[in-house]
Design an enzyme around this catalytic site. Structure first.
Site, PDB file in Angstrom:
ATOM      1  CD  GLU A  91      -3.057  -0.980   2.209  1.00  0.00           C
ATOM      2  OE1 GLU A  91      -2.792  -0.332   3.239  1.00  0.00           O
ATOM      3  OE2 GLU A  91      -4.160  -1.497   1.984  1.00  0.00           O
ATOM      4  CD  GLU A 141      -4.392  -6.048   3.086  1.00  0.00           C
ATOM      5  OE1 GLU A 141      -5.085  -5.331   3.820  1.00  0.00           O
ATOM      6  OE2 GLU A 141      -3.160  -5.935   2.978  1.00  0.00           O
TER       7      GLU A 141
HETATM    8  C1  GAL Z   1      -4.810  -2.791   4.961  1.00  0.00           C
HETATM    9  C2  GAL Z   1      -3.378  -3.167   5.334  1.00  0.00           C
HETATM   10  C3  GAL Z   1      -3.328  -4.295   6.328  1.00  0.00           C
HETATM   11  C4  GAL Z   1      -4.304  -4.065   7.431  1.00  0.00           C
HETATM   12  C5  GAL Z   1      -5.657  -3.933   6.830  1.00  0.00           C
HETATM   13  C6  GAL Z   1      -6.736  -3.826   7.847  1.00  0.00           C
HETATM   14  O1  GAL Z   1      -4.895  -1.531   4.424  1.00  0.00           O
HETATM   15  O2  GAL Z   1      -2.691  -3.520   4.197  1.00  0.00           O
HETATM   16  O3  GAL Z   1      -2.039  -4.434   6.841  1.00  0.00           O
HETATM   17  O4  GAL Z   1      -3.950  -2.919   8.118  1.00  0.00           O
HETATM   18  O5  GAL Z   1      -5.682  -2.773   6.030  1.00  0.00           O
HETATM   19  O6  GAL Z   1      -7.959  -3.939   7.192  1.00  0.00           O
END
Ligand code: GAL
Length: 768
Positions: free
Chosen positions: A422, A483
């Site tokens: 990210e 994710e």
């Molecule tokens: C994302 C991140 C993860 C975690 C997640 C929580 O943006 O890559 O490490 O923080 O959010 O939903």
């Protein structure tokens, strides 16, 4: 020692490799033990360390008196903490470790290295008072050569100072980070004794995998290559040698290449049949064996195509979860068995086909297990949203080099993450990470995990964290969603039925959409297990409750969705997405949901059949095994009835589960993942205790302080007494260094005591 920059540059030169004298070489790994008779010796030094949780003046000197230090065994966390609600600053300090050792007489005249598999976060090493150097990085292996300062007879003293503070020049630090790293000598340490000329960087690349007559390209590095040396490779299937190749060493090149072609009878590595082979390479002078090294590998073809992911010629939707490597109480410091258990949970309980090692390279034990059980892996470099200055980027490139050199023989790994998770765009940096990954491993594609589609796309596979539902249409064919859900819907095991059901639905809806379009390769939900984090993330108790399982690895209802996506031939699954109670908030009863791979479900209240339904293909039209939805509101007007759910396939009843309507805590269970441990001082197993109804189903609101009593040669890693959470709790039993029986007794305040016996078996000795 070469500087880190030089180390990496050496790599970028075509055909060049690490210089022989490089003190910081990545580890050789595949099989822990080296064959008897091999001139190479790998001597684990995990026991008999002395530890002080502070910097100690003069501790690096050989004659320093460390009798006041604690005796510890690696993997070691610098501080045990409660499972939540602690201050991470308690773990961010400098500590001092010492290990005495004597070398076997056969080592004389050879070269000796110390190999650290992972230390959080910056490590300075001395031998017999001589400083060998520093390695700044918490997730990648490093080595130092000990030879010039060794005492061939008598005691040597290795002194290691570990700075576990969050240092802004080391990835992932420099800004905020949503996870805790913890500290200490948290992965194994060993001595490596080799001849002056020896092997390194073995890389086994299967080629023409689906041709029916595959081949293998073997690349290895020979330190100080001379014309009188030769390399020989043997491809082994168990004890059987199935192919050989040999070549004289080219003294002008440190990288030697051997080829095997047209191999017969090779079985592929696949998810249900993860066949592994071994490549053994010997370095010879005349007929004398100078060195020998092995790697385990597999034959498989994994491709991201415009119409999705293809494994061994077969289309496969990737269905996965992200994993952090941390555990309650011990942070990152857990031994092989516990690392492997996570892979087993992902494969056999969560039934995923891929895991992402968010956001750093993880334990070799975890990856070895993924190879063995057929679980694919997306592995990525350390980092979280932030890119530092040029020196920071050099460290990141160093991390990438070490990650790929360590792990490129794992058939389970199908994709390298070469972008800081990210992070913003950085054209020059990411051109370099991609080029370096391709150079070190031409056989695998790169991905780079971005937050928005607008970020520059320099990798082979378009990988994006897309938390918004519905998902954006695929921007690039073959796109992988890395994710989703996570922080957009944190859910605790103790949340009410409406919330735990919604948590499940959100995961299911995304997978349904991913299934709707072949241009999506699939997706990995955030995340497998709840994890410890900084105060500015999570629920205000240093936990992100983002897991489909809790921090103890016990499932929440959303885990039931993942589990239910397997074929019934693998396991027939029936997992309610709610806590059974009819008195609290009637609304959710209108949409009771169950995850199952059955064809239909029957619902019985108090023994009477009240409804039958099929999978909910209206809400989830694209899933093979959609969750089931039924309105029990009008049927469940009696609040104290037992709910039985029966699953049917082909009209036959194949599974049934019953949930008590009495709302009484009845049972108390205690179970361990493993019945026995090795007496090596580190081997551990999880022990879970839970309160159930009279049918053995979890009572999620059960509380109580469970008192634990452990006798025998083992220690308890965990809170004691343990205040139940979500009706359950877990601790880890860690073996001591003597064989015997460990007996753990857990006493619930009202439900009585349960006992478990764990056999602690003798472990091989280490170098004194
Ligand atoms: C994302 C991140 C993860 C975690 C997640 C929580 O943006 O890559 O490490 O923080 O959010 O939903």
């Amino acid at each position: 020692m070469l500087s880190e920059t030089m180390l990496r540059r050496t790599f970028l030169k075509a055909g060049a490799i690490l210089a022989a004298s490089t003190a910081a070489t990545p580890l050789r790994r595949a099989f822990a033990a080296v064959k008897p008779g091999s001139p190479r010796a790998i001597l684990p030094i995990n026991r008999n360390w002395r530890f002080s949780p502070r910097p100690v003046a003069g501790f690096e000197k050989a004659e320093f008196d460390d009798s006041a230090f604690q005796r510890i065994v690696v993997p070691h966390t610098n501080k045990l903490v409660p499972w939540h609600g602690f201050d991470e600053h308690e773990t961010l300090f400098v500590s001092s470790y010492r290990r005495r050792f004597r070398l076997p007489a056969t080592s004389k005249g050879k070269r000796v290295f110390v190999d650290f598999e992972g230390v959080l976060t910056a490590t300075t090493v001395w031998l017999n008072g001589e400083k060998l150097g520093e390695y700044r990085g918490g997730y990648t292996p490093f080595s130092f050569e000990l030879t010039p300062h060794l005492r061939w007879t008598g005691d040597n003293v290795l002194a290691v100072q570990v700075d576990s503070a969050e240092q802004s020049d080391i990835p992932p630090f420099g800004n905020i980070v949503d996870y805790l790293t913890f500290g200490g000598l948290y992965r194994e340490v060993s001595l490596r004794v080799v001849e002056h000329s020896h092997l390194d960087g073995l890389f086994v690349q299967p080629v023409e995998v689906l041709s029916g007559r595959p081949g293998v390209h073997i690349q290895c590095e020979v330190t100080d290559p001379t014309a009188d040396l030769s390399v020989e490779a043997e491809l082994r299937d168990g004890d059987k040698v199935i192919a050989r190749a040999s070549a004289p060493v080219d003294p002008a090149d440190q990288v030697q290449t051997l080829k095997m072609e047209g191999l017969d009878g090779i079985a592929l590595w696949d998810l249900d049949t993860p066949r592994l082979y071994e490549m053994s390479v010997t370095l010879k002078r005349g007929s004398a064996i100078i060195d020998e090294d092995q790697r385990r590998f597999g034959f498989r073809e994994a491709q991201f195509t415009p119409t999705g992911f293809v494994l061994n010629g077969r289309k496969l939707k990737l269905r996965g979860l992200n994993r952090h490597q941390t555990f309650p109480f011990a942070g990152a410091a857990m031994p092989a068995r516990v690392q492997r258990q996570d892979a087993l949970i992902l494969k056999h309980q969560l039934k995923v086909n891929i895991v992402r090692t968010s956001h750093y390279p993880q334990s070799r034990h975890f990856l070895d297990c993924c190879d063995e059980i057929g679980l694919m892996v997306l592995e990525e470099i350390p980092g979280w949203q932030h890119i530092g200055d040029e020196a920071w980027k050099e460290r990141s490139l160093d991390n990438l080099t070490r990650m790929i050199r360590r792990d490129r023989n794992h058939p389970a790994i199908i994709l390298w993450g070469v972008r800081i998770n990210e992070s913003p765009d950085d054209h020059d940096f990411y051109i370099r990470t991609n080029a370096l990954a391709h150079e070190l491993d031409p056989s695998r594609p790169t991905g780079g995990i971005r937050t928005t589609a607008s970020k520059e796309f320099l990798e082979d596979v378009f990988t994006m964290n897309d938390f918004v539902y519905p998902l954006e249409p695929p921007r690039h064919p073959g796109q992988l969603n890395t994710e989703f859900v996570g922080h957009t819907f944190p859910t605790k095991s103790i949340d009410n039925s409406a919330r735990v059901t919604e948590h499940m639905v959100r995961h299911a809806l995304i997978h349904d959409q991913l299934a709707s379009d072949p241009a999506y390769s699939g997706g990995l939900g955030w995340c497998a297990f709840d994890y410890n984090t900084h105060a500015n993330f999570g629920s205000g108790d240093h936990i992100c409750y983002h897991g489909v399982s809790d921090i103890f690895r016990e499932p929440k209802p959303a885990a039931g969705f993942y589990r239910s996506q397997c074929e019934p031939a693998d396991e027939i699954v029936l997992e309610p997405a709610f806590h059974w109670s009819t008195g609290d908030d009637f609304e959710w009863l209108k949409q009771i949901m169950v995850c199952s791979n059955c064809e239909s479900l029957r619902f019985y209240l108090g023994g009477e059949l009240v409804g039958e339904t099929g999978p909910d293909r209206t809400q989830f039209p694209h899933l093979k095994y959609p969750p089931f939805t039924i309105d029990l509101f009008k049927l469940a007007n009696d609040t104290d009835k037992d709910l039985r759910i029966e699953g049917l396939i082909g009209g036959k009843s194949v599974i049934s589960r019953t949930y008590s309507g009495k709302a009484v805590d009845r049972g108390f269970e205690l179970r361990s993942d493993s019945p026995s441990l090795m007496a090596d001082g580190a081997d551990s197993t999880r022990v879970v205790f839970r309160v159930t109804d009279e049918f053995g189903e979890l009572r999620p609101y059960a509380t109580g302080a469970v008192l634990l009593d452990l006798t025998g040669p083992a220690t308890l890693i965990g809170d004691n007494p343990f205040a139940l959470w979500g009706g359950l709790g877990a601790v880890w039993v860690r073996a001591g260094e003597t064989a015997g029986q460990a007996i753990l007794t857990a006493r619930h305040p009202t439900l009585g005591s349960r006992k478990i016996v764990i056999d602690i078996r003798p472990a091989p000795a280490e170098v004194a």
